[in-house]
Design a protein around this motif. Structure first.
Motif: not given
Length: 374
Positions: A22-24, A33-34, A62-64, A66-72
């Motif tokens: 989720v983008p939080l 995201g919310r 849940v993992r944020d 933040a619109a970051d592909p690498e983070r996802a």
């Protein structure tokens, strides 16, 4: 429910883990995201109130992103290591694409809730399914709306992104087939005022916002609305920026009358009405279509887990067999031409805008798939 691991319940029975992307935080679309998280959490509570998965609680990790592909991608790997049965969620297409690639490589089922990019995976996979309609379907509907309203020369303000580039290509193809033109403006290379000058020079009758939310989208809207030369220019936002309450709060009356794609039917049935009421109470505002996508996603996965077990291969193998009543109609997955994931083919697609008479909470349906304008 933001657990970092999979605990055991008081009765000694392990939980069933479900990862959620989720983008939080920014630069993610936090409003989306919310809403997505609200739908996911409500459905998990309802699953557990009904006895969980074979008596085992469903636990949302849940993992944020933040619109970051690498983070996802890293989150998918982490969640896989924690033993989740599947991963669900994500709003941003480029982020969901990275998550899908990692899920495919690791053999983790991923049900994408909200991202629409056609090329969610490079090669067809059995591990990924999607609820949101493919971008080509939605954006072609949007092009039909514009052409039907008499627009033959449109401009798009864009930022570098696979998603925006894909949308531009879909629109360009649709307009070229009907003798129309599309002018592309790099929103990063001009000021909002210079963008207005370009619109005047090009003679465009519509400007589409293929840019980030809330900025630079809001700044562009203010500039165009404030330019007397552009009083007749339609502003559009096919990606859905005006769906969220933050849009109306930031722009006020300037945010009305901007058509966007919304994946809700004209009217909800009893299930959708009931879930919508619960979401409204939880959010303290009107639920967006993204919240319904979140609820539907968990509800689909819960049915899969109950019927076919929690083994990851069994979950992935169930995509073509599951049929669940969702908030927006019966959900079942199939293979669609050019789409490499299991796809819900019949998600509703509408072009709507915020009603200038009642900016908050009222949307006007302008066009539906198949041309049913209202």
């Amino acid at each position: 429910m933001n657990a970092s691991a999979l605990p055991s319940s008081a009765a000694g029975r392990s939980v069933v883990g479900l990862g959620a992307l989720v983008p939080l935080t920014r630069p993610g679309w936090v409003d989306a995201g919310r809403q997505l998280l609200a739908g996911l959490e409500l459905a998990v509570r309802e699953v557990n109130d009904a006895g969980g998965i074979g008596g085992r609680p469903l636990e949302l990790l849940v993992r944020d992103t933040a619109a970051d592909p690498e983070r996802a991608a890293a989150a998918v790997e982490e969640l896989a290591g924690l033993g989740v049965a599947a991963v669900v969620g994500e709003y941003h297409s480029v982020v969901a694409r990275a998550a899908a690639a990692r899920a495919d490589a690791l053999g983790v089922p991923f049900l994408c809730s909200s991202a629409v990019l056609d090329a969610l995976v490079e090669e067809p996979t059995e591990w990924v399914a999607r609820l949101a309609p493919a971008q080509s379907r939605g954006w072609r509907t949007y092009a039909e709306f514009l052409l039907g309203a008499g627009h033959r020369r449109i401009a798009v303000a864009t930022q570098p992104s696979v998603y925006w580039a894909s949308g531009t290509a879909i629109l360009r193809e649709c307009f070229a087939a009907r003798g129309g033109d599309l002018v592309e403006i790099d929103a990063q290379g001009v000021t909002a005022e210079e963008l207005c000058d370009t619109l005047v020079a090009e003679g465009a009758t519509a400007l589409l916002l293929l840019v980030g939310y809330p900025e630079p989208a809001a700044a562009i809207v203010r500039a165009v609305r404030g330019d007397r030369r552009l009083g007749e220019v339609l502003i559009g936002a096919p990606a859905g920026q005006p769906e969220f309450a933050g849009w109306a709060a930031a722009l006020g009356e300037d945010g009305a009358g901007i058509p966007f794609l919304r994946y809700l039917p004209e009217g909800l049935g009893p299930l959708g009405e009931r879930v919508g009421k619960e979401l409204r109470e939880q959010l303290g505002e009107e639920p967006s279509f993204v919240a319904f996508e979140g609820w539907d996603s968990v509800t689909v996965l819960a049915e899969v887990l109950r019927s076919y077990g929690t083994d990851r291969a069994a979950v992935a193998g169930a995509w073509p067999r599951v049929e669940v009543e969702g908030t927006r109609g019966p959900i079942r997955f199939s293979r669609m031409p050019g789409i490499g994931v299991w796809q819900w083919a019949w998600a509703p697609v509408r072009v709507v805008d915020r009603d200038p008479v009642e900016l908050v909470g009222r949307f006007r349906i302008l066009h539906g798939e198949g041309g049913d304008a209202r």
